[in-house]
Design a protein around this motif. Structure first.
Motif, short mmCIF file in Angstrom:
data_model
loop_
_atom_site.label_atom_id
_atom_site.label_comp_id
_atom_site.label_asym_id
_atom_site.label_seq_id
_atom_site.Cartn_x
_atom_site.Cartn_y
_atom_site.Cartn_z
N ALA A 1 0.87 -1.29 0.06
CA ALA A 1 0.22 -0.08 -0.16
C ALA A 1 0.86 1.31 -0.02
CB ALA A 1 -0.87 0.11 1.35
N LYS A 2 1.96 1.20 0.59
CA LYS A 2 2.95 2.44 0.66
C LYS A 2 3.48 2.60 -0.77
CE LYS A 2 6.22 1.90 3.42
NZ LYS A 2 7.47 1.75 4.35
N ILE A 3 3.82 1.87 -1.44
CA ILE A 3 4.06 1.86 -2.94
C ILE A 3 3.23 2.42 -3.68
CG2 ILE A 3 5.10 0.69 -4.83
CD1 ILE A 3 6.40 -1.47 -2.90
N VAL A 4 1.83 1.78 -3.63
CA VAL A 4 0.76 2.36 -4.34
C VAL A 4 0.54 3.74 -4.13
CG1 VAL A 4 -1.80 2.22 -4.62
CG2 VAL A 4 -0.16 0.07 -4.66
N LYS A 5 0.39 4.20 -2.71
CA LYS A 5 0.11 5.44 -2.51
C LYS A 5 1.16 6.45 -2.80
CE LYS A 5 -2.73 5.42 1.77
NZ LYS A 5 -2.66 5.24 3.13
N PRO B 1 -0.31 9.48 -6.40
CA PRO B 1 0.04 10.33 -5.49
C PRO B 1 -0.98 11.44 -5.04
CG PRO B 1 0.94 10.91 -7.72
CD PRO B 1 0.38 9.60 -7.59
N ASN B 2 -1.92 11.64 -5.75
CA ASN B 2 -2.72 12.75 -5.65
C ASN B 2 -4.03 12.41 -4.65
OD1 ASN B 2 -1.33 14.64 -6.94
ND2 ASN B 2 -2.23 14.01 -8.96
N SER B 3 -4.08 11.15 -4.25
CA SER B 3 -5.15 11.01 -3.61
C SER B 3 -5.07 10.53 -2.04
CB SER B 3 -5.86 9.26 -4.46
OG SER B 3 -4.98 8.38 -4.19
#
Length: 66
Positions: free
Chosen positions: A55-59, A64-66
């Protein structure tokens, strides 16, 4: 500096929950269902919450804007 853009492939695959967790669809459900255990098919229905490291990678890099 240019703005960071959201990856368009990630927009279609991931959603954020209200508490900020990342929700995704489980893999391995496209074809070859007869080979797979029935328990695996049942548990892969619907959506799942990604692990913290994924989840850290995806965010950070994909959404990046969500």
């Amino acid at each position: 500096m240019p703005k960071m853009k959201t990856k368009s492939g990630a927009k279609k695959r991931f959603r954020l929950t209200g508490s900020g967790k990342v929700r995704a669809n489980p893999a391995n459900l496209r074809h070859g269902m007869r080979k797979r255990p029935q328990k695996m098919i049942r548990t892969a229905r619907g959506t799942m919450i990604l692990s913290d490291s994924d989840a850290k990678i995806v965010k950070r890099y994909f959404l990046p804007n969500s």
